[in-house]
Design a protein around this motif. Structure first.
Motif, PDB file in Angstrom:
ATOM      1  N   LEU A 167       0.869  -1.176   0.000  1.00  0.00           N
ATOM      2  CA  LEU A 167       0.000   0.000   0.000  1.00  0.00           C
ATOM      3  C   LEU A 167       0.903   1.221   0.000  1.00  0.00           C
ATOM      4  O   LEU A 167       1.902   1.257   0.730  1.00  0.00           O
ATOM      5  CB  LEU A 167      -0.901   0.011   1.248  1.00  0.00           C
ATOM      6  CG  LEU A 167      -1.814   1.233   1.409  1.00  0.00           C
ATOM      7  CD1 LEU A 167      -2.962   1.179   0.401  1.00  0.00           C
ATOM      8  CD2 LEU A 167      -2.369   1.326   2.835  1.00  0.00           C
ATOM      9  N   ASP A 168       0.556   2.204  -0.819  1.00  0.00           N
ATOM     10  CA  ASP A 168       1.360   3.424  -0.894  1.00  0.00           C
ATOM     11  C   ASP A 168       0.421   4.607  -1.068  1.00  0.00           C
ATOM     12  O   ASP A 168      -0.021   4.914  -2.168  1.00  0.00           O
ATOM     13  CB  ASP A 168       2.352   3.335  -2.061  1.00  0.00           C
ATOM     14  CG  ASP A 168       3.305   4.529  -2.106  1.00  0.00           C
ATOM     15  OD1 ASP A 168       3.282   5.329  -1.153  1.00  0.00           O
ATOM     16  OD2 ASP A 168       4.050   4.663  -3.089  1.00  0.00           O
ATOM     17  N   GLU A 169       0.083   5.255   0.058  1.00  0.00           N
ATOM     18  CA  GLU A 169      -0.795   6.416   0.039  1.00  0.00           C
ATOM     19  C   GLU A 169      -0.108   7.570   0.767  1.00  0.00           C
ATOM     20  O   GLU A 169       0.943   7.394   1.373  1.00  0.00           O
ATOM     21  CB  GLU A 169      -2.151   6.071   0.641  1.00  0.00           C
ATOM     22  CG  GLU A 169      -2.869   4.987  -0.167  1.00  0.00           C
ATOM     23  CD  GLU A 169      -4.294   4.737   0.285  1.00  0.00           C
ATOM     24  OE1 GLU A 169      -4.756   5.410   1.245  1.00  0.00           O
ATOM     25  OE2 GLU A 169      -4.951   3.852  -0.308  1.00  0.00           O
ATOM     26  N   ARG A 170      -0.712   8.739   0.702  1.00  0.00           N
ATOM     27  CA  ARG A 170      -0.039   9.938   1.202  1.00  0.00           C
ATOM     28  C   ARG A 170       0.265   9.870   2.701  1.00  0.00           C
ATOM     29  O   ARG A 170       1.285  10.383   3.156  1.00  0.00           O
ATOM     30  CB  ARG A 170      -0.904  11.181   0.920  1.00  0.00           C
ATOM     31  CG  ARG A 170      -1.011  11.518  -0.561  1.00  0.00           C
ATOM     32  CD  ARG A 170      -1.863  12.753  -0.761  1.00  0.00           C
ATOM     33  NE  ARG A 170      -1.263  13.935  -0.152  1.00  0.00           N
ATOM     34  CZ  ARG A 170      -0.381  14.716  -0.749  1.00  0.00           C
ATOM     35  NH1 ARG A 170       0.030  14.433  -1.986  1.00  0.00           N
ATOM     36  NH2 ARG A 170       0.103  15.786  -0.147  1.00  0.00           N
ATOM     37  N   ASP A 171      -0.623   9.233   3.461  1.00  0.00           N
ATOM     38  CA  ASP A 171      -0.450   9.232   4.908  1.00  0.00           C
ATOM     39  C   ASP A 171       0.020   7.905   5.471  1.00  0.00           C
ATOM     40  O   ASP A 171       0.410   7.814   6.637  1.00  0.00           O
ATOM     41  CB  ASP A 171      -1.757   9.636   5.598  1.00  0.00           C
ATOM     42  CG  ASP A 171      -2.886   8.656   5.292  1.00  0.00           C
ATOM     43  OD1 ASP A 171      -2.910   8.115   4.167  1.00  0.00           O
ATOM     44  OD2 ASP A 171      -3.748   8.448   6.163  1.00  0.00           O
ATOM     45  N   VAL A 172      -0.016   6.840   4.660  1.00  0.00           N
ATOM     46  CA  VAL A 172       0.374   5.529   5.170  1.00  0.00           C
ATOM     47  C   VAL A 172       0.835   4.645   4.015  1.00  0.00           C
ATOM     48  O   VAL A 172       0.335   4.752   2.889  1.00  0.00           O
ATOM     49  CB  VAL A 172      -0.797   4.869   5.937  1.00  0.00           C
ATOM     50  CG1 VAL A 172      -1.969   4.558   5.009  1.00  0.00           C
ATOM     51  CG2 VAL A 172      -0.343   3.613   6.676  1.00  0.00           C
ATOM     52  N   ARG A 211       2.094   8.469   8.886  1.00  0.00           N
ATOM     53  CA  ARG A 211       2.326   9.840   9.326  1.00  0.00           C
ATOM     54  C   ARG A 211       1.981   9.962  10.807  1.00  0.00           C
ATOM     55  O   ARG A 211       0.920   9.527  11.247  1.00  0.00           O
ATOM     56  CB  ARG A 211       1.487  10.823   8.502  1.00  0.00           C
ATOM     57  CG  ARG A 211       1.906  12.280   8.696  1.00  0.00           C
ATOM     58  CD  ARG A 211       1.063  13.218   7.834  1.00  0.00           C
ATOM     59  NE  ARG A 211       1.184  12.915   6.425  1.00  0.00           N
ATOM     60  CZ  ARG A 211       2.182  13.322   5.652  1.00  0.00           C
ATOM     61  NH1 ARG A 211       3.181  14.022   6.172  1.00  0.00           N
ATOM     62  NH2 ARG A 211       2.208  13.015   4.369  1.00  0.00           N
ATOM     63  N   ASP A 212       2.867  10.541  11.570  1.00  0.00           N
ATOM     64  CA  ASP A 212       2.678  10.709  13.005  1.00  0.00           C
ATOM     65  C   ASP A 212       1.830  11.954  13.242  1.00  0.00           C
ATOM     66  O   ASP A 212       2.290  13.084  13.018  1.00  0.00           O
ATOM     67  CB  ASP A 212       4.035  10.837  13.698  1.00  0.00           C
ATOM     68  CG  ASP A 212       3.928  10.819  15.209  1.00  0.00           C
ATOM     69  OD1 ASP A 212       2.807  10.982  15.737  1.00  0.00           O
ATOM     70  OD2 ASP A 212       4.965  10.653  15.877  1.00  0.00           O
ATOM     71  N   VAL A 213       0.598  11.765  13.682  1.00  0.00           N
ATOM     72  CA  VAL A 213      -0.312  12.894  13.862  1.00  0.00           C
ATOM     73  C   VAL A 213       0.144  13.808  14.993  1.00  0.00           C
ATOM     74  O   VAL A 213      -0.296  14.959  15.086  1.00  0.00           O
ATOM     75  CB  VAL A 213      -1.750  12.403  14.119  1.00  0.00           C
ATOM     76  CG1 VAL A 213      -2.288  11.655  12.919  1.00  0.00           C
ATOM     77  CG2 VAL A 213      -1.818  11.522  15.373  1.00  0.00           C
ATOM     78  N   ASN A 214       1.026  13.328  15.847  1.00  0.00           N
ATOM     79  CA  ASN A 214       1.522  14.145  16.960  1.00  0.00           C
ATOM     80  C   ASN A 214       2.822  14.873  16.624  1.00  0.00           C
ATOM     81  O   ASN A 214       3.352  15.602  17.466  1.00  0.00           O
ATOM     82  CB  ASN A 214       1.743  13.258  18.191  1.00  0.00           C
ATOM     83  CG  ASN A 214       0.455  12.628  18.688  1.00  0.00           C
ATOM     84  OD1 ASN A 214      -0.561  13.305  18.794  1.00  0.00           O
ATOM     85  ND2 ASN A 214       0.501  11.341  18.988  1.00  0.00           N
ATOM     86  N   ASP A 215       3.303  14.698  15.404  1.00  0.00           N
ATOM     87  CA  ASP A 215       4.552  15.327  14.979  1.00  0.00           C
ATOM     88  C   ASP A 215       4.224  16.572  14.162  1.00  0.00           C
ATOM     89  O   ASP A 215       3.627  16.475  13.075  1.00  0.00           O
ATOM     90  CB  ASP A 215       5.385  14.349  14.150  1.00  0.00           C
ATOM     91  CG  ASP A 215       6.777  14.886  13.859  1.00  0.00           C
ATOM     92  OD1 ASP A 215       7.739  14.283  14.352  1.00  0.00           O
ATOM     93  OD2 ASP A 215       6.892  15.909  13.160  1.00  0.00           O
ATOM     94  N   ALA A 216       4.607  17.742  14.658  1.00  0.00           N
ATOM     95  CA  ALA A 216       4.273  19.001  13.985  1.00  0.00           C
ATOM     96  C   ALA A 216       4.882  19.088  12.592  1.00  0.00           C
ATOM     97  O   ALA A 216       4.342  19.762  11.706  1.00  0.00           O
ATOM     98  CB  ALA A 216       4.739  20.180  14.838  1.00  0.00           C
TER      99      ALA A 216
END
Length: 262
Positions: A167-172, A196-201
């Motif tokens: 799987l290759d998508e923008r967020d995962v 993508r780490d939602v806690n990483d600014a």
């Protein structure tokens, strides 16, 4: 398994969003409509509550049981943060409980138990499956029903035949490989996930490594094990259909479904 799910829980819903949750709910309701509609339901191996929450919204009293505290925390958060969560949803409720499906117990017996999304395949020893069956039998009221699905051996073989999966998508993104041991009916899933780490600014990605092992069981053995655990009647179906009882598992079946009555 608890440690394994600690990071995986954060991306579980994103990776599982295309799973047939509506079909599992439809299967359960069809079975219940032919007998007696329950009021109390145990969702055994509930994960993040993707079946528990809609059941509670429909008015059922749900006990959501899982071994992973992280999965339960996400499910509880989804339930408490839903729109209108300050109001009781159609009389429904959820109690989130961290317990082992091999020895779960409640202060009261319930009307029905469900365990979908191949939860029982994650028990890789026969004695563990039978322990889960005995615990479920004890937790049901007389006449109560146990509904569950399992992946048959041929489906695990198909996973191995068609791997790797990507799987290759923008967020995962992920790479998923499988190692099938036909002598044991066991498959090892190895996943490398980049999410993508939602806690990483800065929007950076985290890497998650997962190993999951599943074992398939012969459908006749499952039926016999249920009866040894005390269940008086066992019905077998395939691929969400409740139209035709299954004598032998069809070779094309992707999921086998069981309905066991106490």
């Amino acid at each position: 398994m608890t440690a394994s799910y600690r990071q995986f829980a954060t991306v579980y819903d994103r990776l599982m969003e295309n799973m047939p949750y509506a079909d599992w709910l439809r299967f359960a309701r069809t079975v219940w409509d032919r007998g007696q509609m329950p009021s109390t339901v145990v969702d055994l191996g509930c994960g993040t509550g993707n079946l528990s929450i809609p059941l509670a919204k429909s008015g059922f009293g749900v006990y959501a049981i899982d071994l992973s505290a992280d999965m339960l925390a996400i499910g509880r958060s989804k339930w408490e943060d839903r729109p209108g969560s300050s109001l009781r949803a159609s009389g429904g409720s959820i109690r989130w409980l961290q317990q082992d499906m091999r020895e779960w117990e409640l202060p009261e017996q319930v009307d029905t138990v469900i365990s979908f999304c191949d939860c029982l395949n994650y028990l890789t020893e026969e004695q563990d499956v039978e322990a889960a069956f005995r615990a479920t039998f004890q937790g049901l009221k007389p006449g109560g029903m146990f509904l569950f699905d399992v992946l048959p051996p041929q489906q695990l073989q198909r996973y191995a035949d068609h791997q790797p999966f990507t799987l290759d998508e923008r967020d995962v993104a992920y790479i998923w490989t499988c190692d099938w041991d036909e002598s044991k009916y066991e498959i090892e899933h190895a996943l490398t996930i980049f999410a993508r780490d939602v806690n990483d600014a800065a929007g950076r990605f985290m890497r998650i490594e997962e190993i999951h092992v599943e074992r398939a069981y012969d459908s006749r053995w499952i039926e016999d094990a249920l009866k040894r655990s005390g269940f008086s009647r066992v019905e077998r179906y395939a691929d969400f259909s409740t139209v035709e009882l299954m004598d032998e598992a069809p070779p094309t079946a992707e999921r086998l479904f069981f309905v066991a009555v106490k």
